[in-house]
Design an enzyme around this catalytic site. Structure first.
Site, PDB file in Angstrom:
ATOM      1  N   LYS A  13       0.835  -1.210   0.000  1.00 44.43           N
ATOM      2  CA  LYS A  13       0.000   0.000   0.000  1.00 44.43           C
ATOM      3  C   LYS A  13       0.871   1.262   0.000  1.00 44.43           C
ATOM      4  O   LYS A  13       0.670   2.162  -0.809  1.00 44.43           O
ATOM      5  CB  LYS A  13      -0.925   0.032   1.236  1.00 44.43           C
ATOM      6  CG  LYS A  13      -1.883  -1.150   1.326  1.00 44.43           C
ATOM      7  CD  LYS A  13      -2.781  -1.070   2.549  1.00 44.43           C
ATOM      8  CE  LYS A  13      -2.048  -1.112   3.879  1.00 44.43           C
ATOM      9  NZ  LYS A  13      -1.326  -2.395   4.133  1.00 44.43           N
ATOM     10  N   ARG A  88      -9.608   0.451   9.051  1.00 43.93           N
ATOM     11  CA  ARG A  88      -9.140  -0.905   9.325  1.00 43.93           C
ATOM     12  C   ARG A  88     -10.179  -1.699  10.099  1.00 43.93           C
ATOM     13  O   ARG A  88      -9.931  -2.870  10.416  1.00 43.93           O
ATOM     14  CB  ARG A  88      -7.862  -0.835  10.155  1.00 43.93           C
ATOM     15  CG  ARG A  88      -6.578  -0.946   9.347  1.00 43.93           C
ATOM     16  CD  ARG A  88      -5.427  -0.778  10.313  1.00 43.93           C
ATOM     17  NE  ARG A  88      -4.233  -1.460   9.903  1.00 43.93           N
ATOM     18  CZ  ARG A  88      -3.224  -0.880   9.263  1.00 43.93           C
ATOM     19  NH1 ARG A  88      -3.284   0.383   8.929  1.00 43.93           N
ATOM     20  NH2 ARG A  88      -2.145  -1.572   8.967  1.00 43.93           N
ATOM     21  N   ARG A 127      11.505  -5.588   5.087  1.00 46.14           N
ATOM     22  CA  ARG A 127      11.198  -4.162   4.876  1.00 46.14           C
ATOM     23  C   ARG A 127      12.135  -3.272   5.668  1.00 46.14           C
ATOM     24  O   ARG A 127      12.463  -3.542   6.811  1.00 46.14           O
ATOM     25  CB  ARG A 127       9.752  -3.869   5.284  1.00 46.14           C
ATOM     26  CG  ARG A 127       9.435  -2.369   5.276  1.00 46.14           C
ATOM     27  CD  ARG A 127       7.980  -2.075   5.179  1.00 46.14           C
ATOM     28  NE  ARG A 127       7.222  -2.504   6.332  1.00 46.14           N
ATOM     29  CZ  ARG A 127       5.885  -2.406   6.412  1.00 46.14           C
ATOM     30  NH1 ARG A 127       5.193  -1.918   5.390  1.00 46.14           N
ATOM     31  NH2 ARG A 127       5.259  -2.814   7.489  1.00 46.14           N
ATOM     32  N   ARG A 159      11.167  -1.493  11.339  1.00 45.80           N
ATOM     33  CA  ARG A 159      10.099  -1.227  12.304  1.00 45.80           C
ATOM     34  C   ARG A 159      10.029  -2.318  13.372  1.00 45.80           C
ATOM     35  O   ARG A 159      10.233  -3.482  13.060  1.00 45.80           O
ATOM     36  CB  ARG A 159       8.750  -1.154  11.559  1.00 45.80           C
ATOM     37  CG  ARG A 159       8.505   0.193  10.941  1.00 45.80           C
ATOM     38  CD  ARG A 159       7.364   0.213   9.966  1.00 45.80           C
ATOM     39  NE  ARG A 159       6.138  -0.449  10.418  1.00 45.80           N
ATOM     40  CZ  ARG A 159       5.015  -0.454   9.721  1.00 45.80           C
ATOM     41  NH1 ARG A 159       4.947   0.183   8.551  1.00 45.80           N
ATOM     42  NH2 ARG A 159       3.956  -1.077  10.170  1.00 45.80           N
ATOM     43  N   ARG A 170      -0.080  -9.349  13.407  1.00 49.77           N
ATOM     44  CA  ARG A 170      -0.726  -8.394  12.496  1.00 49.77           C
ATOM     45  C   ARG A 170      -1.550  -9.108  11.433  1.00 49.77           C
ATOM     46  O   ARG A 170      -2.593  -8.606  11.017  1.00 49.77           O
ATOM     47  CB  ARG A 170       0.318  -7.489  11.851  1.00 49.77           C
ATOM     48  CG  ARG A 170       0.789  -6.419  12.840  1.00 49.77           C
ATOM     49  CD  ARG A 170       2.141  -5.900  12.455  1.00 49.77           C
ATOM     50  NE  ARG A 170       2.090  -5.108  11.236  1.00 49.77           N
ATOM     51  CZ  ARG A 170       3.132  -4.949  10.429  1.00 49.77           C
ATOM     52  NH1 ARG A 170       4.281  -5.527  10.690  1.00 49.77           N
ATOM     53  NH2 ARG A 170       3.008  -4.203   9.355  1.00 49.77           N
TER      54      ARG A 170
HETATM   55  P1  ADP Z   1       2.190  -1.856   3.215  1.00 49.28           P
HETATM   56  O1  ADP Z   1       2.194  -0.347   3.257  1.00 49.28           O
HETATM   57  O2  ADP Z   1       0.986  -2.411   2.536  1.00 49.28           O
HETATM   58  O3  ADP Z   1       2.427  -2.477   4.554  1.00 49.28           O
HETATM   59  P2  ADP Z   1       4.778  -1.579   1.828  1.00 49.28           P
HETATM   60  O4  ADP Z   1       4.503  -0.714   0.667  1.00 49.28           O
HETATM   61  O5  ADP Z   1       5.519  -0.994   2.965  1.00 49.28           O
HETATM   62  O6  ADP Z   1       3.413  -2.290   2.329  1.00 49.28           O
HETATM   63  O7  ADP Z   1       5.568  -2.855   1.285  1.00 49.28           O
HETATM   64  C1  ADP Z   1       5.981  -3.905   2.165  1.00 49.28           C
HETATM   65  C2  ADP Z   1       7.375  -4.389   1.761  1.00 49.28           C
HETATM   66  O8  ADP Z   1       7.298  -5.078   0.521  1.00 49.28           O
HETATM   67  C3  ADP Z   1       8.398  -3.282   1.556  1.00 49.28           C
HETATM   68  O9  ADP Z   1       9.642  -3.780   1.959  1.00 49.28           O
HETATM   69  C4  ADP Z   1       8.357  -3.033   0.042  1.00 49.28           C
HETATM   70  O10 ADP Z   1       9.596  -2.535  -0.446  1.00 49.28           O
HETATM   71  C5  ADP Z   1       8.060  -4.414  -0.490  1.00 49.28           C
HETATM   72  N1  ADP Z   1       7.199  -4.423  -1.693  1.00 49.28           N
HETATM   73  C6  ADP Z   1       6.186  -3.584  -1.993  1.00 49.28           C
HETATM   74  N2  ADP Z   1       5.594  -3.946  -3.157  1.00 49.28           N
HETATM   75  C7  ADP Z   1       6.256  -5.059  -3.598  1.00 49.28           C
HETATM   76  C8  ADP Z   1       6.105  -5.916  -4.744  1.00 49.28           C
HETATM   77  N3  ADP Z   1       5.165  -5.713  -5.662  1.00 49.28           N
HETATM   78  N4  ADP Z   1       6.955  -6.953  -4.854  1.00 49.28           N
HETATM   79  C9  ADP Z   1       7.911  -7.190  -3.915  1.00 49.28           C
HETATM   80  N5  ADP Z   1       8.090  -6.419  -2.818  1.00 49.28           N
HETATM   81  C10 ADP Z   1       7.275  -5.360  -2.660  1.00 49.28           C
HETATM   82  P1  ADP Z   2       1.076  -1.912   7.629  1.00 53.55           P
HETATM   83  O1  ADP Z   2       0.079  -1.585   6.599  1.00 53.55           O
HETATM   84  O2  ADP Z   2       2.426  -2.139   7.093  1.00 53.55           O
HETATM   85  O3  ADP Z   2       0.613  -3.002   8.547  1.00 53.55           O
HETATM   86  P2  ADP Z   2       0.760   0.720   8.955  1.00 53.55           P
HETATM   87  O4  ADP Z   2       1.947   1.594   8.917  1.00 53.55           O
HETATM   88  O5  ADP Z   2      -0.404   1.058   8.133  1.00 53.55           O
HETATM   89  O6  ADP Z   2       1.286  -0.741   8.679  1.00 53.55           O
HETATM   90  O7  ADP Z   2       0.249   0.578  10.458  1.00 53.55           O
HETATM   91  C1  ADP Z   2       1.123   0.257  11.509  1.00 53.55           C
HETATM   92  C2  ADP Z   2       0.358   0.091  12.805  1.00 53.55           C
HETATM   93  O8  ADP Z   2      -0.273   1.338  13.137  1.00 53.55           O
HETATM   94  C3  ADP Z   2      -0.782  -0.914  12.780  1.00 53.55           C
HETATM   95  O9  ADP Z   2      -0.348  -2.237  13.041  1.00 53.55           O
HETATM   96  C4  ADP Z   2      -1.669  -0.372  13.918  1.00 53.55           C
HETATM   97  O10 ADP Z   2      -1.134  -0.690  15.186  1.00 53.55           O
HETATM   98  C5  ADP Z   2      -1.537   1.129  13.733  1.00 53.55           C
HETATM   99  N1  ADP Z   2      -2.576   1.657  12.828  1.00 53.55           N
HETATM  100  C6  ADP Z   2      -2.398   2.273  11.620  1.00 53.55           C
HETATM  101  N2  ADP Z   2      -3.570   2.597  11.070  1.00 53.55           N
HETATM  102  C7  ADP Z   2      -4.528   2.186  11.932  1.00 53.55           C
HETATM  103  C8  ADP Z   2      -5.950   2.200  11.919  1.00 53.55           C
HETATM  104  N3  ADP Z   2      -6.636   2.723  10.887  1.00 53.55           N
HETATM  105  N4  ADP Z   2      -6.598   1.664  12.993  1.00 53.55           N
HETATM  106  C9  ADP Z   2      -5.941   1.144  14.029  1.00 53.55           C
HETATM  107  N5  ADP Z   2      -4.605   1.083  14.102  1.00 53.55           N
HETATM  108  C10 ADP Z   2      -3.893   1.597  13.063  1.00 53.55           C
END
Ligand code: ADP
Ligand code: ADP
Ligand code: ZN
Length: 217
Positions: A13, A88, A127, A159, A170
């Site tokens: 995302k 979420r 990541r 992280r 998660r």
């Molecule tokens: P999210 O915000 O949904 O948690 P991220 O954009 O941070 O996800 O991506 C999670 C990890 O996967 C990061 O280390 C990113 O560089 C990697 N990543 C994102 N898109 C891809 C993809 N299409 N293929 C492989 N790795 C990816």
């Molecule tokens: P990812 O998509 O990689 O899991 P985010 O950076 O979006 O991670 O979120 C990290 C953490 O922040 C989540 O695991 C949660 O603890 C908190 N968080 C983010 N957005 C929300 C939300 N909309 N509601 C509740 N917790 C949230």
């Protein structure tokens, strides 16, 4: 255009959001980034959120709803916005609907980025993040110089919640609390599912194709 990015942790995302934000000139609203910024600035919100986040639990709805209501009222959202990581839970989605209705707005599309668990675990465990919100992967999307952000030259970090125990939790939390939103938005005819298992650039091409339909609205 007002859009939501939906998908499990690690789906990509944030990675797609950066590209979408630049290409379509939409403010990127990442609730995860907002919370992490509050933690690093030691605000009272950050203090309340920290323990939930490090365990991989969701932060309570009431806090998130206040954050998003406040953020969406800012001027830069008047021409459109992109939410990443919110809603979420169903109560968060209901609250969003109320907030938007009050200001005469609506969601145009919900992009659901779909990736299987095995791949999510690989992505999350490799990541590396930057304070500026950029995310990299040690193998799949490495920065030009190891450990350093391409965009702002800051040092990258891992992280707390990208360590094995929190990752597992998660994914459980996602299935229980967030996955029901797929059906919720499908019933509202807003859902567009994108295959998130492809390469970053291929996914972005698909995202662009989908969003161009809404850009004209
Ligand atoms: P999210 O915000 O949904 O948690 P991220 O954009 O941070 O996800 O991506 C999670 C990890 O996967 C990061 O280390 C990113 O560089 C990697 N990543 C994102 N898109 C891809 C993809 N299409 N293929 C492989 N790795 C990816
Ligand atoms: P990812 O998509 O990689 O899991 P985010 O950076 O979006 O991670 O979120 C990290 C953490 O922040 C989540 O695991 C949660 O603890 C908190 N968080 C983010 N957005 C929300 C939300 N909309 N509601 C509740 N917790 C949230
Ligand atoms: Zn950076």
């Amino acid at each position: 255009m007002n859009i939501i990015l939906l998908g499990p942790p690690g789906a990509g995302k944030g990675t797609q959001a950066k590209k979408i934000s630049e290409h379509f000139s939409l403010p990127h609203i990442s609730t995860g980034d907002i919370l992490r910024e509050n933690i690093s600035n030691n605000t009272s919100l950050g203090l309340r959120a920290k323990s939930y986040m490090s365990r991989g639990e969701l932060v309570p709805d009431e806090l998130l709803i206040t954050i998003v209501k406040d953020r969406l009222s800012r001027k830069d959202c008047s021409g459109g916005f992109m939410l990443d990581g919110y809603p979420r839970t169903i109560p968060q989605a209901d609250a969003l609907q109320m907030i938007l209705t009050e200001s005469g707005k609506k969601i145009d599309a919900v992009l659901n980025i779909s990736v299987d668990d095995e791949e999510l675990i690989k992505r999350l465990s490799g990541r590396r993040m930057c304070k500026c919100g950029a995310s990299y992967h040690v193998n799949f999307n490495p920065p030009k110089k190891e450990g350093v952000c391409d965009a702002c030259k800051e040092k990258l970090y891992q992280r707390d919640d990208d360590k094995p125990d929190a990752i597992k939790n998660r994914l459980v939390v996602y299935k229980k609390q967030t996955q029901p939103l797929i059906d919720y938005y499908n019933r509202k005819k807003l859902l567009r599912t994108i295959d998130g298992s492809k390469e970053i650039s291929q996914i972005f091409e698909e995202v662009k194709n989908v969003l161009e339909e809404y850009e004209k609205l």
